[in-house]
Design an enzyme around this catalytic site. Structure first.
Site, PDB file in Angstrom:
ATOM      1  N   HIS A 193       0.809  -1.218   0.000  1.00 15.96           N
ATOM      2  CA  HIS A 193       0.000   0.000   0.000  1.00 15.96           C
ATOM      3  C   HIS A 193       0.847   1.275   0.000  1.00 15.96           C
ATOM      4  CE1 HIS A 193      -3.210  -2.834   1.038  1.00 15.96           C
ATOM      5  NE2 HIS A 193      -4.076  -1.924   0.714  1.00 15.96           N
ATOM      6  N   GLY A 220      -0.107  -2.689  -5.921  1.00 16.11           N
ATOM      7  CA  GLY A 220      -1.101  -3.757  -5.797  1.00 16.11           C
ATOM      8  C   GLY A 220      -2.504  -3.223  -5.569  1.00 16.11           C
ATOM      9  N   HIS A 221      -2.596  -2.027  -5.017  1.00 15.75           N
ATOM     10  CA  HIS A 221      -3.894  -1.363  -4.905  1.00 15.75           C
ATOM     11  C   HIS A 221      -3.819  -0.068  -5.688  1.00 15.75           C
ATOM     12  CE1 HIS A 221      -7.637   0.234  -3.609  1.00 15.75           C
ATOM     13  NE2 HIS A 221      -7.801  -0.581  -2.580  1.00 15.75           N
ATOM     14  N   HIS A 281     -10.758  -7.343  -6.917  1.00 12.16           N
ATOM     15  CA  HIS A 281     -11.168  -6.451  -5.828  1.00 12.16           C
ATOM     16  C   HIS A 281     -11.859  -5.218  -6.431  1.00 12.16           C
ATOM     17  CE1 HIS A 281     -10.335  -3.465  -2.549  1.00 12.16           C
ATOM     18  NE2 HIS A 281     -10.554  -4.518  -1.782  1.00 12.16           N
ATOM     19  N   GLU A 332     -13.620  -9.231  -1.655  1.00 10.82           N
ATOM     20  CA  GLU A 332     -14.189  -7.874  -1.648  1.00 10.82           C
ATOM     21  C   GLU A 332     -14.399  -7.421  -3.088  1.00 10.82           C
ATOM     22  OE1 GLU A 332     -11.513  -5.493   0.792  1.00 10.82           O
ATOM     23  OE2 GLU A 332     -12.646  -6.102   2.561  1.00 10.82           O
ATOM     24  N   GLU A 341     -19.095  -3.138  -0.947  1.00 10.14           N
ATOM     25  CA  GLU A 341     -18.346  -2.248  -0.058  1.00 10.14           C
ATOM     26  C   GLU A 341     -18.672  -0.793  -0.360  1.00 10.14           C
ATOM     27  OE1 GLU A 341     -14.101  -2.996  -0.006  1.00 10.14           O
ATOM     28  OE2 GLU A 341     -13.730  -1.041   0.912  1.00 10.14           O
ATOM     29  N   CYS A 362     -16.740   1.754  -0.183  1.00  5.65           N
ATOM     30  CA  CYS A 362     -15.687   2.324  -1.034  1.00  5.65           C
ATOM     31  C   CYS A 362     -15.872   1.948  -2.502  1.00  5.65           C
ATOM     32  CB  CYS A 362     -14.307   1.834  -0.584  1.00  5.65           C
ATOM     33  SG  CYS A 362     -13.699   2.669   0.879  1.00  5.65           S
ATOM     34  N   CYS A 416     -11.206   2.244   5.633  1.00  7.87           N
ATOM     35  CA  CYS A 416     -11.157   2.973   4.365  1.00  7.87           C
ATOM     36  C   CYS A 416     -12.459   3.696   4.058  1.00  7.87           C
ATOM     37  CB  CYS A 416     -10.810   2.019   3.228  1.00  7.87           C
ATOM     38  SG  CYS A 416     -11.806   0.525   3.217  1.00  7.87           S
ATOM     39  N   CYS A 417     -13.599   3.104   4.480  1.00 13.93           N
ATOM     40  CA  CYS A 417     -14.892   3.605   4.005  1.00 13.93           C
ATOM     41  C   CYS A 417     -15.307   4.976   4.549  1.00 13.93           C
ATOM     42  CB  CYS A 417     -15.981   2.574   4.263  1.00 13.93           C
ATOM     43  SG  CYS A 417     -15.723   1.041   3.352  1.00 13.93           S
TER      44      CYS A 417
END
Lengths: 638, 638
Positions: free
Chosen positions: A131, A182-183, A255, A307, A323, A325, A402-403
């Site tokens: 991250h 990766g994200h 994801h 997710e 989710e 997000c 995160c949300c």
């Protein structure tokens, strides 16, 4: 040569939200939401983590790899709020965080509270899971928001220094790492940074990250091998959308939030570079997404396991992950597609997500949040833990938080999603009581939109201008709207789902647009296994659900007749007075053999009062269960 | 004083299964099943683990805590097979395993390949999770089976030595541990051991384990604290049925197999001790189980999270866990309740599990097994792993391989579930083409049962006797059977679901019992959310499903009309010739807007050929998806 895209692409203009549906929600977010999140960041050690004080044997909680992104998203959210209406206390909190970030930043520009404290020697050795690039991207978005809101460059400089470091490490040059995060997130942030600073190194780096993704040899496999682990063995590359080059991806995979952020960046890159083949790739993914993977609530990502996405039409109601997000990400993606082409298909989905899945994710008081947004809940045990939670309810915080801040930054910037400036005028995508200022052809204009939407379909636009000016006002006709009236005598062309009102506008001109807003029954494609034989209700953009608070019978037994007469009702106890509920008569299915689980006798149907409430307000009165889809019967009497 | 229970309780008598439905299944189990499992135990290191050769840095795979139970259950299964028909090779394999166990057994009697090799100093310090008592219980059951089959006492002596050690460690005496196993099993095994050896220490120890369970202070909490861990913090005591004393438990909770084994032991203890309040506790739990937690297939334990029970009526089809071992355990529990009282309610559930959930769990060739037995499957990604598995299919083995050998021991002993000896005669609980020998009032009798059940409802009983003798033959009238004929002129009393044929029997007397076996529609109680508006089919005890192999349209779209005329069909391609399928015409729901996921237009219904197959044969022709419940519409034409 300017490409076709670059000629047509547009930008959003900030409007001020004056009143109506969103006002109390945005106020709750601004007052309670931003404060709750800041306090949680303090309590849970996220803010302290910026001081890099963690020691293996110390008392400070170990920072998590994505904590920095919580900080950054909160700054971004708060910056939009400060920009709209200055708030010294909020600004002081932002500056306090900027100060901590400044202190933390290393001479070479590196900035990550987890890696600096916990694994300082392992920087950029695990971008698949670290991250680091994700957090960096959020830092950039925060910096840009704060700079635009206040003109203060302090955080922007920090972000640029970090971006410069990252640019010196990743890229096509032989001495650089051939990786990507990766994200996804930094890709879209770098394009924003390019658009803010004009520095095309950032654009080039974003383009590199996007185009390199999914190429062979797979970076994540090589990186894992270099670490001596087989990280990819436990997670398929599809999870990261890193299995194929982005233009060759022919399905929506992995994801959901990761996917949305990648698609956002692809759409932005297509726009900025005028890249039609990349735009086509976005269009392809968009069409697959909305025709095979979208819940009626605007939720996406049906599985909690990844997710994310599973298979086309795999949209279970109870297990729906959806989710928060991911729906926020869908709003971002839809808004980017709208910038590429003023087509109501994008705004329809944006609106569906906004009024349903997104709006549901925060409690009306702004203090509690859903991480997942299922379409059906059951009584359940929290089987893995000690505490027994009987109902699915909103929480004030999450370990992976995160949300809340993602929702918050969408809400504090919601005024920027209503209008885009088009080459020939202005387009109204959303119906929100608001006021926007813009310039066209040398004239200074203000457009006031007055509406009680979505409770009422009437929208009145009033233009103020310092001189008569000819331009086109585009007004979106939503996908759910099959009957409307528009005032005035102009020829009203309809183009890509928008009514085009092209004329010479005078000061104080008004346009009245009235959408008929009947209660509609909505059916899913029968390829969605769980919804066959079932129906849900929608009025305007608002999707309805039934909630146990309104029923004396178990919600599992409620069945709607296809003949039932349904009508609107306001002032439902426990809900804001303007919320429109749907009432009528439904059936409750009753077994003829209460002592037997199974029987050859078909259950009988007894009438029960029917109440459906907007999905977004569920879980605000009492704890209980909820359902969006109900079985529909052709029976008209018991 | 002999209590009421002890006067009425009965025992099963071994019958030989001659022909019919079960013959090919039992042959497949005996030939392919037992061999496959033995080979897998060899390949995976389970057999070698008995040599206690594992070293932390060695090559041998680390044994798992429950590996010994796989060995024991296989011995038990093989012993029943050897007892029925001697097989030197099989007996040699059993004796080889007994030899390894003998070598492994410590001077004090201890015997557990995991603890001896991996954590020798930690014996009986974690009975909550260690499976030591569970493995010991299975060892006892294996020993008893082998002794009864062959008269060979070698394994029985090993088991008794271990039981004696355990008895010296656990119990109410001040110097003993106040514990009980985290996975019940030893309780029922000790009662069997008492009944086999006559040693009432084993009965007393079983009673201690049962009665001590769930009492405060909680042993698992104390044991965890002594280990320095808070094991109970991550798993509720309900999971182990250890939250309350067993007589005070008022709901069916936790891990389903654990629950079944406990209930078995409680029923056995009630029977052996003539304990009516314990019998009442069993009856209470039985009633809750079958009226709130039972799938129509006889599956139990709806959640994969705890491999167990959640909430009353929480019986989702797709996520249904329904572990094979849990249905096997339900057969065990039902058979124990039958011993307490010859009441068809128990045999009905036993039969439901047997012909559906249990029978489905092994492939027709005996080589592959289901661990979970859902009532609906979907296409899916194996999202957590590298390999992508599109369909849910049977596997030849599992890391946790409890199910194959559990199924196998039930199958090799299936002949013992058909009849019980009653005080006044004999009761036929199951309709299986078989032959049984028994004695009554000094007469030597043989009862031949000839039937093609469940494909045909005709059952002919023929009695051979060496002299005329008066006794009662009880024949169960299944719960699904509303119309039947019985031959002969005797008054035929019906009692607790059995027809009582009381007469002086002559040699060669026959009774013909013919059950009408129409195709029935079956509805779940509407408290089962997922089944409201849905129907399944049952014919005799056999529950049906639809399988994608029979459809050109997606299975999600198949809807059954309540007016559809359904008929029987044999010789379905790819299935055993005698299997009765159900055919007719159904509808496929078709969207009117293939490009839109959601629409206000109700899908239209087009006719499609309908084929349903018995649930137990699904997944034997090709990989695909399956559904037990289908939406039912009142429409009779498109």
């Amino acid at each position: 040569m300017v490409s076709k895209i670059m000629k047509t692409c547009t930008h959003f203009i900030d409007a001020e939200i004056v009143d109506g549906f969103w006002k109390p929600i945005l106020d709750a977010n601004r007052v309670a939401g931003l404060r709750t999140i800041y306090e949680q960041m303090e309590t849970t050690g996220r803010i302290n983590a910026l001081r890099i004080l963690w020691k293996p044997d110390g008392e400070a909680p170990k920072p998590h790899r994505f904590w920095d992104s919580d900080i950054a998203k909160w700054i971004e959210a708060a910056a939009y709020a400060v920009g709209q209406k200055y708030d010294a206390e909020l600004d002081q909190q932002i500056q306090h965080l900027i100060h901590l970030l400044e202190e933390q930043q290393q001479p070479d520009g590196y900035l990550n509270s987890y890696y600096l404290a916990v694994e300082p020697e392992k920087r950029f050795t695990n971008v698949q899971w670290s991250h680091e690039l994700y957090c960096a991207g959020h830092l950039m978005e925060a910096a840009i928001a704060y700079f635009k809101a206040t003109g203060n460059r302090s955080l922007l400089q920090i972000a640029c220094r970090y971006a410069d470091l990252i640019d010196s490490i990743f890229g096509s040059e032989p001495y650089k790492l051939k990786g990507y995060g990766g994200h996804e997130e930094i890709e879209l942030a770098l394009i924003k940074l390019y658009e803010t600073t004009g520095n095309d190194r950032y654009l080039k780096l974003s383009s590199y990250f996007i185009e390199q993704r999914g190429r062979k040899p797979y970076y994540f496999e090589e990186e894992a091998a270099a670490r001596g682990t087989s990280a990819t063995a436990i997670q398929k590359l599809e999870y990261f959308q890193a299995h194929e080059p982005v233009r060759e991806q022919n399905d929506v995979v992995g994801h959901a939030v990761r996917a949305m952020y990648l698609y956002c960046a692809m759409a932005d890159l297509a726009r900025v570079q005028g890249d039609e083949s990349l735009r086509d790739a976005c269009e392809k993914l968009w069409n697959i997404l909305v025709s095979q993977y979208l819940y009626v609530t605007g939720g996406i990502g049906s599985s909690s396991k990844n997710e994310g996405f599973t298979r086309p039409y795999d949209l279970p109601n109870n297990e729906a992950f959806c989710e928060t997000c991911a729906s926020v990400g869908l709003v971002f993606f839809a808004s980017r597609m709208l910038r590429l082409s003023c087509d109501s298909r994008y705004a329809d989905v944006l609106e569906r997500a906004l009024y349903n899945s997104v709006a549901a994710s925060m409690s009306l008081d702004g203090q509690r949040f859903f991480y997942a947004n299922p379409l059906e809940t059951k009584e359940y045990y929290n089987l893995d833990g000690v505490s027994e939670q009987q109902y699915y309810t909103r929480s004030s915080w999450f370990d992976c938080a995160c949300c809340p801040s993602n929702l918050s930054r969408l809400y504090t910037s919601l005024g920027s999603y209503i209008y885009t400036a088009e080459e020939d005028g202005i387009a109204a995508h959303l119906f929100i009581d608001s006021s926007v200022h813009f310039a066209y052809d040398g004239a200074q204009l203000a457009l006031r939109q007055e509406t009680r939407y979505p409770w009422d379909g009437k929208v009145v636009f009033t233009l103020r201008t310092d001189r008569p000016v000819e331009f086109t006002l585009r007004i979106r006709v939503p996908d759910w709207c099959s009957e409307y009236e528009i005032s005035g005598k102009e020829t009203c062309v309809r183009e890509k789902g928008y009514l085009l009102i092209q004329r010479v506008w005078q000061d104080s001109d008004t346009v009245s647009f009235v959408m008929k807003m009947p209660i509609k029954r909505v059916y899913a494609d029968p390829l969605v296994l769980e919804d066959v034989g079932c129906v849900t209700l929608q009025r305007g953009p608002v999707v309805y659900c039934v909630e146990s608070a309104d029923y004396d019978v178990p919600l599992s037994t409620v069945v709607l007749s296809s003949h039932a007469v349904l009508r609107e009702k306001q002032e439902v106890a426990g809900l804001p007075a303007d919320v429109v509920a749907v009432i009528g008569t439904a059936f409750t299915a009753c077994t003829k053999h209460p002592d037997a689980l199974y029987s050859s006798d078909k259950p009988s149907y007894m009438p029960v009062p029917f109440t459906a409430i907007p999905y977004y307000v569920w879980g605000n009165r009492s704890d209980g269960v909820m359902r969006v889809f109900l079985p529909e019967t052709d029976k008209c009497q018991p």
